[in-house]
Design a protein around this motif. Structure first.
Motif: not given
Length: 74
Positions: A1-4, A59-64
């Motif tokens: 998962m990508d977290i920005t 905080v941007e939580i991306g998909g798996e």
């Protein structure tokens, strides 16, 4: 998962790839914004990333993330 993570007073974002689920990341962000002094996440290599709560812009939580195979772009 990508977290920005957008950090105040920094021109660049922090981009982290983590094995944590989106629910775990969201819970960590909520706990940090609810009174903890820092947001702490663990990336895929086991490194701890700690951001002071007062410095968090967003905080941007991306998909798996899925494993990629080959050289093509999607």
């Amino acid at each position: 998962m990508d977290i920005t993570i957008g950090v105040q007073n920094l021109a660049r974002e922090l981009v982290i790839e983590s094995d944590q689920t989106s629910d775990e990341v969201a819970a960590a962000v909520a706990a940090a914004l609810g009174g903890k002094p820092a947001l702490e996440l663990v990336d895929t290599r086991g490194r701890h990333v700690i951001v002071p709560t007062a410095s968090i812009g967003y905080v941007e939580i991306g998909g798996e993330s899925k494993g990629r195979v080959g050289f093509g772009t999607l």
